[in-house]
Scaffold this active site. Structure first.
Site, PDB file in Angstrom:
ATOM      1  N   HIS B  60       0.835  -1.205   0.000  1.00  0.00           N
ATOM      2  CA  HIS B  60       0.000   0.000   0.000  1.00  0.00           C
ATOM      3  C   HIS B  60       0.873   1.259   0.000  1.00  0.00           C
ATOM      4  O   HIS B  60       1.242   1.782   1.046  1.00  0.00           O
ATOM      5  CB  HIS B  60      -0.916   0.004   1.237  1.00  0.00           C
ATOM      6  CG  HIS B  60      -2.013   1.023   1.167  1.00  0.00           C
ATOM      7  ND1 HIS B  60      -3.286   0.779   1.627  1.00  0.00           N
ATOM      8  CD2 HIS B  60      -2.040   2.288   0.677  1.00  0.00           C
ATOM      9  CE1 HIS B  60      -4.034   1.849   1.435  1.00  0.00           C
ATOM     10  NE2 HIS B  60      -3.297   2.786   0.866  1.00  0.00           N
ATOM     11  N   HIS B  62       1.584   5.149  -2.206  1.00  0.00           N
ATOM     12  CA  HIS B  62       1.142   6.127  -3.201  1.00  0.00           C
ATOM     13  C   HIS B  62       2.385   6.710  -3.852  1.00  0.00           C
ATOM     14  O   HIS B  62       3.139   7.442  -3.209  1.00  0.00           O
ATOM     15  CB  HIS B  62       0.306   7.222  -2.530  1.00  0.00           C
ATOM     16  CG  HIS B  62      -0.951   6.697  -1.911  1.00  0.00           C
ATOM     17  ND1 HIS B  62      -2.143   6.596  -2.613  1.00  0.00           N
ATOM     18  CD2 HIS B  62      -1.205   6.197  -0.678  1.00  0.00           C
ATOM     19  CE1 HIS B  62      -3.069   6.065  -1.818  1.00  0.00           C
ATOM     20  NE2 HIS B  62      -2.526   5.819  -0.634  1.00  0.00           N
ATOM     21  N   ASN B  94      -4.795   6.084  -7.227  1.00  0.00           N
ATOM     22  CA  ASN B  94      -5.367   7.442  -7.175  1.00  0.00           C
ATOM     23  C   ASN B  94      -4.376   8.503  -7.642  1.00  0.00           C
ATOM     24  O   ASN B  94      -4.076   9.462  -6.953  1.00  0.00           O
ATOM     25  CB  ASN B  94      -5.897   7.761  -5.774  1.00  0.00           C
ATOM     26  CG  ASN B  94      -4.838   7.699  -4.690  1.00  0.00           C
ATOM     27  OD1 ASN B  94      -3.813   7.044  -4.861  1.00  0.00           O
ATOM     28  ND2 ASN B  94      -5.074   8.392  -3.591  1.00  0.00           N
ATOM     29  N   HIS B 232      -5.432  -0.543   5.575  1.00  0.00           N
ATOM     30  CA  HIS B 232      -5.128   0.272   6.766  1.00  0.00           C
ATOM     31  C   HIS B 232      -6.165   0.184   7.887  1.00  0.00           C
ATOM     32  O   HIS B 232      -6.796   1.168   8.253  1.00  0.00           O
ATOM     33  CB  HIS B 232      -4.880   1.740   6.397  1.00  0.00           C
ATOM     34  CG  HIS B 232      -5.844   2.342   5.406  1.00  0.00           C
ATOM     35  ND1 HIS B 232      -7.196   2.317   5.567  1.00  0.00           N
ATOM     36  CD2 HIS B 232      -5.616   2.992   4.229  1.00  0.00           C
ATOM     37  CE1 HIS B 232      -7.765   2.934   4.539  1.00  0.00           C
ATOM     38  NE2 HIS B 232      -6.831   3.339   3.722  1.00  0.00           N
ATOM     39  N   ASN B 278      -5.516   9.554   7.181  1.00  0.00           N
ATOM     40  CA  ASN B 278      -6.805   8.877   7.124  1.00  0.00           C
ATOM     41  C   ASN B 278      -6.604   7.406   6.801  1.00  0.00           C
ATOM     42  O   ASN B 278      -6.005   7.103   5.770  1.00  0.00           O
ATOM     43  CB  ASN B 278      -7.694   9.529   6.049  1.00  0.00           C
ATOM     44  CG  ASN B 278      -9.130   9.060   6.152  1.00  0.00           C
ATOM     45  OD1 ASN B 278      -9.547   8.530   7.174  1.00  0.00           O
ATOM     46  ND2 ASN B 278      -9.877   9.248   5.082  1.00  0.00           N
ATOM     47  N   ASP B 305       1.012   2.645   3.681  1.00  0.00           N
ATOM     48  CA  ASP B 305       0.138   3.718   3.180  1.00  0.00           C
ATOM     49  C   ASP B 305       0.961   5.000   2.973  1.00  0.00           C
ATOM     50  O   ASP B 305       0.512   6.104   3.283  1.00  0.00           O
ATOM     51  CB  ASP B 305      -1.046   3.966   4.116  1.00  0.00           C
ATOM     52  CG  ASP B 305      -2.124   4.828   3.476  1.00  0.00           C
ATOM     53  OD1 ASP B 305      -2.008   5.158   2.272  1.00  0.00           O
ATOM     54  OD2 ASP B 305      -3.084   5.196   4.177  1.00  0.00           O
TER      55      ASP B 305
END
Lengths: 311, 429
Positions: B60, B62, B94, B232, B278, B305
């Site tokens: 996970h 980004h 995303n 998460h 988040n 994350d």
């Protein structure tokens, strides 16, 4: 001597620091009552009011407090400033800083905004209300008003009534009153209570009658009417009937109990007009005291000591 | 040839926890033994006193490219991964545009071939544009190698869309990763809902916002027989739901981030936007439950994350800042902290960082059995570093651990036999 660079909240102040401000406000109030309301104490100092939210009384109060002490005060209304061009808080703060500001008074809708500003500028920062976090100068003027009327805090029971969840005034008052030894009750609908508030050492009531019984002071909070649209309570009418302060309810408190309200009031909603204008109400006195307390804060933060109190 | 000598090999999938030498050649593990002879011409890495693990896998992250290169690029993000001991990462879709089609998956893969320092496995979106309305071309993306889909960053709010996604993805052996957040409960909250949020005057996101959707998605996964992975996980109640579902045989797995294991909502008290994330940093009772869940195996994976943002985006009022913090370069010391405190077995920690993600998502690696890919990480468990922004290889400096002394860092990262990080220095251009 005042040692703190910034005044960001009541939570981090000691009882001594709070008392220092309250003591200092006494001679300041005398100045306001004079015919010539001007002392040269802060001549050559600049105080900038940076207000990101609408405000009449707090902003005017700070402005007059600065002027009565001969500071140069400047008001920045955000709607006509470069903020509307997208300038960040830090950039706006730095700009004011390098113009030579000594104290920046900030009102902001975001909790923690004064802390962000204080980290990035040399000028001293006074929090004039940040989001739902704190409104330290309001609490200090409430404390001053209570002290003037009651003399001391030990043994007092103060009921804070209304929308505790969104209220910075409630938070600052809870910390201040607790530090000075008063017993604090909060009352209002459960949907307007912050989570875990019992851990703050206050008593929580949902029935206003119980909350008022034997209280020495009732501090009524302003109800922001848009909360109803978010479904936090059914109607303004029901709120007024369940939690509004009226004469019948005031009678449940101790005889001579004080009624406070930080303003602006919704008459007929959280407080009935007869109570707001009644003998037990100190609401207008609070406004006067607000100027005195802010003078005391500006004075102390500018390096003034208790020894050279201007008489 | 490359010989890693004298390290404490932790290979949970192979059931090994012992001092071993590992010989690697041509991108594969050749041999594992107690005292291997040094073959002629072999490069030797002395791992005495160090931990040797299968290459760590973070499912996970980004990477922000394409479209959000000011925050991070595939080049910088994979370098951060290499520093963090990760030999493979799964990147969330995303980006801008959202990775929701075969062409966009291939675009990411081609940037990875050009710029990537470690293996990158793109995750496709569940719905077109992650808008939550229509399914993305999951079948097409699966053909390009996509093993999982997610609308991460946003929940799939409509239960019917989630039901369809699970049914559809199942046909292609694709796992659905769910970002569980019931938005009417989360509202415009910015931190954990509780006494801390009340004190700070910040709007709260209740644990229930996550738990409600975890319950929904488990029910839907159970009905369809599809594979569901909860991203998460942060709330005690979510964990109890997963535990009960696993006991019933539901094909559900979940991951936890190092920051949710190590920081509570008290970290928010100075309004530092590096603590805005988040799901939010929860209170102590949730952290205790998460640590327990990781130790007892309810939680399958540790995933960071990793969510880089620019300094400018984070240098604003708390409520205005974007959610997310960088995690690739701090995961190992934070997890080793739990091992040092005897809260977590080292085997369980390594499994959650390598063999479990490899098994759940069908990724290469996860073990160092002979014949496996030469993806390997060496960790110095005693190396103490004070985290400084300039030392982070990620473009994002939004770490809540800056200025702290952390202990136990990777000192060698090898991807397919190629050393990409050695002694805290990157060996890729």
């Amino acid at each position: 001597m005042w040692k703190r660079k910034d005044l960001l909240g009541i939570k981090e102040l000691s009882a001594d620091e709070i008392n220092q401000i309250l003591d200092q406000a006494v001679p300041m109030k005398d100045i306001i009552k004079r015919d010539i309301k001007k002392v040269p104490t802060l001549r050559g100092k600049s105080v900038i009011n940076l207000f990101y939210e609408p405000s009449t009384r707090t902003r005017t109060s700070f402005e007059l407090a600065g002027k009565y002490l001969s500071a140069d005060t400047v008001n920045i209304a955000v709607s006509t400033s470069s903020v509307v061009k997208g300038e960040t808080l830090i950039d706006t703060g730095k700009t004011i800083d390098v113009m030579g500001a000594d104290i920046v008074v900030i009102r902001h809708q975001a909790s923690g905004a004064p802390h962000l500003l204080a980290k990035h500028i040399k000028a001293k920062v006074i929090n004039a209300g940040d989001g739902a976090h704190e409104h330290p100068t309001q609490a200090l003027l409430d404390l001053f008003t209570i002290k003037e009327a009651k003399g001391a805090f030990e043994g007092l029971t103060v009921t804070i009534l209304g929308d505790i969840l969104h209220s910075r005034v409630a938070r600052s008052n809870i910390w201040g009153l607790s530090k000075l030894g008063a017993k604090v009750r909060v009352a209002g609908p459960s949907t307007l209570m912050p989570p875990g508030i019992k851990e703050w050492g206050v008593e929580v009531y949902h029935r206003v009658e119980e909350a008022l019984e034997g209280a020495d002071v009732v501090n009524v909070l302003r109800l922001q009417l848009e909360r109803q649209q978010k479904g936090l309570f059914p109607t303004i009418r029901e709120y007024a009937r369940q939690w509004g302060l009226n004469a019948r309810r005031v009678a449940l408190a101790k005889p001579g109990a004080l009624v406070l309200h930080p303003g602006p009031m919704n008459r007929g909603v959280e407080i009935s007009p007869d109570v707001a204008d009644g003998l037990q109400s100190l609401i207008t006195e609070q406004v006067t005291n607000g100027v005195a307390v802010r003078m005391a804060i500006l004075y102390l933060m500018s390096g003034g000591g208790v020894a050279d109190v201007p008489r | 040839m490359f010989l890693v000598k004298g390290g404490m090999l932790i290979d949970p999938a192979a059931g090994i926890k012992a001092v071993r030498d590992i010989l690697l050649q041509d991108g594969r593990v050749v041999e594992i033994g107690e005292h291997l002879e040094i073959p002629e011409g072999a490069e030797v890495y002395d791992a005495t006193g160090k931990l040797v693990t299968p290459g760590l896998i973070d499912v996970h992250v980004h990477l922000r490219e394409p479209g959000l290169e000011a925050k991070e690029t595939i080049a910088s993000g994979t370098r951060a991964a290499a520093m963090g001991g990760f030999t493979a990462v799964c990147c969330m879709p995303n980006t801008n545009p959202v990775t929701d089609s075969l062409a966009l998956v291939e675009a990411v893969q081609s940037i990875v071939r050009r710029d990537g320092a470690v293996r990158v496995f793109p995750i496709g979106s569940i719905t077109k544009g992650s808008a939550g309305q229509e399914l993305a071309e999951i079948g097409d993306m699966a053909q390009a190698g996509v093993r999982a889909v997610s609308d991460d960053g946003k929940p799939v709010s409509r239960a019917e869309i989630m039901r369809l996604a699970l049914e559809y993805a199942k046909m292609f052996g694709v796992t659905v990763i769910s970002h569980c957040e019931e938005q009417s409960l989360a509202g415009d909250g910015v931190m954990h809902y509780g006494p801390m949020s009340a004190m700070l005057g910040l709007k709260g996101i209740p644990a229930a916002a996550e738990e409600v959707m975890v319950a929904r998605d488990i029910i839907l996964a159970e009905a369809s027989g599809a594979r569901l992975h909860i991203a998460h996980i942060s709330a005690k109640g979510s964990l109890e739901l997963v535990r009960a579902a696993k006991a019933r045989g539901v094909k559900v797995s979940c991951e936890v981030t190092p920051h949710h294991l190590s920081l509570s909502d008290e970290a928010v008290s100075g309004y530092s936007t590096s603590t805005k994330v988040n799901p939010p940093l929860r209170s102590l009772e949730h952290i205790t439950a998460l640590r327990q869940g990781l130790a007892d195996g309810t939680i399958d994976c540790i995933a960071t994350d990793h969510a880089p943002h620019t300094l400018e985006e984070k240098a604003v009022e708390f409520a205005a800042a974007p959610f997310g913090l960088v995690g690739l370069e701090t995961a190992v010391p934070l997890i080793l902290d739990m091992v040092r405190n005897n809260e977590l077995d080292i085997e369980r920690a390594v499994a959650a960082l390598s063999s479990n993600p490899a098994r759940i998502f069908g990724l290469p690696g996860g073990t160092l059995r002979p014949g496996s890919p030469a993806d390997l990480t060496v960790i110095d468990p005693d190396l103490e570093l004070v985290l400084k922004p300039e030392d982070l290889k990620s473009q994002g400096k939004n770490s809540p651990f800056l200025g702290m002394a952390l202990i136990g860092f990777p000192v060698l990262t090898m991807v397919e036999g190629k050393v990409v990080m050695r002694d805290r220095n990157l060996l890729v251009d």
